[in-house]
Write a protein that holds these residues in place. Structure first.
Motif, PDB file in Angstrom:
ATOM      1  N   THR A   1       0.851  -1.183   0.000  1.00 47.22           N
ATOM      2  CA  THR A   1       0.000   0.000   0.000  1.00 47.22           C
ATOM      3  C   THR A   1       0.888   1.234   0.000  1.00 47.22           C
ATOM      4  N   ALA A   2       0.455   2.210  -0.725  1.00 50.75           N
ATOM      5  CA  ALA A   2       1.233   3.439  -0.833  1.00 50.75           C
ATOM      6  C   ALA A   2       0.991   4.295   0.404  1.00 50.75           C
ATOM      7  N   THR A   3       2.057   4.736   1.007  1.00 50.47           N
ATOM      8  CA  THR A   3       1.932   5.644   2.145  1.00 50.47           C
ATOM      9  C   THR A   3       2.191   7.050   1.644  1.00 50.47           C
ATOM     10  N   PRO A   4       1.398   8.001   2.096  1.00 53.39           N
ATOM     11  CA  PRO A   4       1.607   9.375   1.612  1.00 53.39           C
ATOM     12  C   PRO A   4       2.935   9.923   2.119  1.00 53.39           C
ATOM     13  N   LEU A   5       3.572  10.668   1.267  1.00 52.65           N
ATOM     14  CA  LEU A   5       4.840  11.281   1.638  1.00 52.65           C
ATOM     15  C   LEU A   5       4.582  12.491   2.526  1.00 52.65           C
ATOM     16  N   PRO A   6       5.372  12.647   3.560  1.00 48.51           N
ATOM     17  CA  PRO A   6       5.176  13.828   4.400  1.00 48.51           C
ATOM     18  C   PRO A   6       5.604  15.088   3.653  1.00 48.51           C
ATOM     19  N   THR A   7       4.833  16.125   3.852  1.00 47.46           N
ATOM     20  CA  THR A   7       5.167  17.387   3.194  1.00 47.46           C
ATOM     21  C   THR A   7       5.936  18.260   4.166  1.00 47.46           C
ATOM     22  N   ALA A   8       6.803  19.045   3.651  1.00 49.50           N
ATOM     23  CA  ALA A   8       7.608  19.931   4.483  1.00 49.50           C
ATOM     24  C   ALA A   8       6.756  21.092   4.977  1.00 49.50           C
ATOM     25  N   THR A   9       6.892  21.392   6.247  1.00 44.90           N
ATOM     26  CA  THR A   9       6.190  22.532   6.813  1.00 44.90           C
ATOM     27  C   THR A   9       7.004  23.780   6.512  1.00 44.90           C
ATOM     28  N   PRO A  10       6.390  24.772   5.877  1.00 50.13           N
ATOM     29  CA  PRO A  10       7.173  25.960   5.553  1.00 50.13           C
ATOM     30  C   PRO A  10       7.555  26.719   6.824  1.00 50.13           C
ATOM     31  N   VAL A  11       8.791  27.136   6.868  1.00 49.72           N
ATOM     32  CA  VAL A  11       9.292  27.909   8.001  1.00 49.72           C
ATOM     33  C   VAL A  11       9.075  29.378   7.672  1.00 49.72           C
ATOM     34  N   PRO A  12       8.276  30.091   8.490  1.00 47.86           N
ATOM     35  CA  PRO A  12       8.029  31.497   8.168  1.00 47.86           C
ATOM     36  C   PRO A  12       9.263  32.351   8.416  1.00 47.86           C
ATOM     37  N   HIS A  13       9.351  33.418   7.687  1.00 50.87           N
ATOM     38  CA  HIS A  13      10.452  34.361   7.871  1.00 50.87           C
ATOM     39  C   HIS A  13      10.283  35.035   9.230  1.00 50.87           C
ATOM     40  N   PRO A  14      11.384  35.290   9.969  1.00 50.81           N
ATOM     41  CA  PRO A  14      11.248  35.851  11.312  1.00 50.81           C
ATOM     42  C   PRO A  14      10.593  37.226  11.352  1.00 50.81           C
ATOM     43  N   LEU A  15      10.548  37.940  10.232  1.00 51.84           N
ATOM     44  CA  LEU A  15       9.926  39.264  10.243  1.00 51.84           C
ATOM     45  C   LEU A  15       8.478  39.250   9.757  1.00 51.84           C
ATOM     46  N   GLU A  16       7.922  38.063   9.468  1.00 54.94           N
ATOM     47  CA  GLU A  16       6.521  37.987   9.084  1.00 54.94           C
ATOM     48  C   GLU A  16       5.655  38.166  10.329  1.00 54.94           C
ATOM     49  N   ILE A  17       4.465  38.679  10.134  1.00 55.53           N
ATOM     50  CA  ILE A  17       3.569  38.966  11.257  1.00 55.53           C
ATOM     51  C   ILE A  17       3.211  37.686  12.002  1.00 55.53           C
ATOM     52  N   ASN A  18       2.915  36.610  11.266  1.00 53.76           N
ATOM     53  CA  ASN A  18       2.556  35.347  11.922  1.00 53.76           C
ATOM     54  C   ASN A  18       3.710  34.815  12.762  1.00 53.76           C
ATOM     55  N   ALA A  19       4.937  34.955  12.279  1.00 54.01           N
ATOM     56  CA  ALA A  19       6.097  34.486  13.042  1.00 54.01           C
ATOM     57  C   ALA A  19       6.299  35.349  14.275  1.00 54.01           C
ATOM     58  N   MET A  20       6.077  36.656  14.176  1.00 55.88           N
ATOM     59  CA  MET A  20       6.244  37.541  15.330  1.00 55.88           C
ATOM     60  C   MET A  20       5.165  37.284  16.377  1.00 55.88           C
ATOM     61  N   ARG A  21       3.958  36.969  15.929  1.00 54.51           N
ATOM     62  CA  ARG A  21       2.888  36.674  16.876  1.00 54.51           C
ATOM     63  C   ARG A  21       3.134  35.359  17.605  1.00 54.51           C
ATOM     64  N   ALA A  22       3.808  34.436  16.964  1.00 52.65           N
ATOM     65  CA  ALA A  22       4.049  33.136  17.581  1.00 52.65           C
ATOM     66  C   ALA A  22       5.133  33.203  18.657  1.00 52.65           C
ATOM     67  N   ARG A  23       6.001  34.192  18.608  1.00 52.48           N
ATOM     68  CA  ARG A  23       7.062  34.306  19.606  1.00 52.48           C
ATOM     69  C   ARG A  23       6.541  34.955  20.876  1.00 52.48           C
ATOM     70  N   GLU A  24       7.318  34.792  21.950  1.00 57.70           N
ATOM     71  CA  GLU A  24       6.994  35.452  23.214  1.00 57.70           C
ATOM     72  C   GLU A  24       7.959  36.600  23.421  1.00 57.70           C
ATOM     73  N   TYR A  25       7.438  37.656  23.956  1.00 52.91           N
ATOM     74  CA  TYR A  25       8.246  38.822  24.280  1.00 52.91           C
ATOM     75  C   TYR A  25       8.103  39.073  25.787  1.00 52.91           C
ATOM     76  N   PRO A  26       8.942  38.455  26.581  1.00 58.88           N
ATOM     77  CA  PRO A  26       8.791  38.617  28.037  1.00 58.88           C
ATOM     78  C   PRO A  26       9.132  40.046  28.455  1.00 58.88           C
ATOM     79  N   GLY A  27       8.332  40.559  29.370  1.00 55.72           N
ATOM     80  CA  GLY A  27       8.575  41.905  29.871  1.00 55.72           C
ATOM     81  C   GLY A  27       9.514  41.876  31.074  1.00 55.72           C
ATOM     82  N   SER A  28       9.879  43.035  31.544  1.00 55.72           N
ATOM     83  CA  SER A  28      10.745  43.117  32.727  1.00 55.72           C
ATOM     84  C   SER A  28      10.085  44.067  33.735  1.00 55.72           C
ATOM     85  N   ASP A  29      10.640  44.122  34.916  1.00 50.17           N
ATOM     86  CA  ASP A  29      10.108  45.014  35.940  1.00 50.17           C
ATOM     87  C   ASP A  29      10.376  46.463  35.548  1.00 50.17           C
ATOM     88  N   ILE A  30       9.450  47.338  35.949  1.00 45.59           N
ATOM     89  CA  ILE A  30       9.616  48.765  35.672  1.00 45.59           C
ATOM     90  C   ILE A  30      10.577  49.344  36.695  1.00 45.59           C
TER      91      ILE A  30
END
Length: 95
Positions: A53-82
C-alpha cells in the motif's frame, strides 16, 4: 601570386560532390549463423506478489520568515520590571 581560374575551382567542387554522392562500396556478404536445434525450455511462471500500500509522503512545513507577522505573533516577548531611574522636576510642560 598566381590566381587559380574559377572554372578549376568549380571542377574541384563538382568532383568532390560527385564522389561524396556516389554509391557506397558493397558490404561483404556474410552467411547467416544458424544455431543448432535445441530442446525447448519452459518459460518461468509468474508468481503473484503481495501488493504494497502506498503511504503518503510527508510534506515539508514551511518555516516562516522571522519578520513575518505570523512568526512575530508566535514568539513570546517577556517583559521586565519597571525601574524608575530618575524623577524629573515639575516644569511648564510637566505637572
Amino acid at each position: 601570386m598566381k590566381r587559380i581560374p574559377s572554372y578549376w575551382l568549380l571542377i574541384l567542387i563538382v568532383s568532390f560532390v560527385a564522389s561524396a554522392c556516389g554509391p557506397s562500396p558493397a558490404a561483404p556478404q556474410t552467411t547467416p549463423i544458424v544455431a543448432p536445434a535445441s530442446t525447448a525450455t519452459p518459460l518461468p511462471t509468474l508468481t503473484p506478489t503481495q501488493m504494497l500500500t502506498a503511504t503518503p509522503l510527508p510534506t515539508a512545513t514551511p518555516v516562516p520568515h522571522p519578520l513575518e507577522i505570523n512568526a512575530m505573533r508566535a514568539r513570546e516577548y517577556p517583559g521586565s520590571d519597571i525601574v524608575i531611574e530618575s524623577v524629573l522636576d515639575p516644569g511648564v510642560n510637566y505637572n
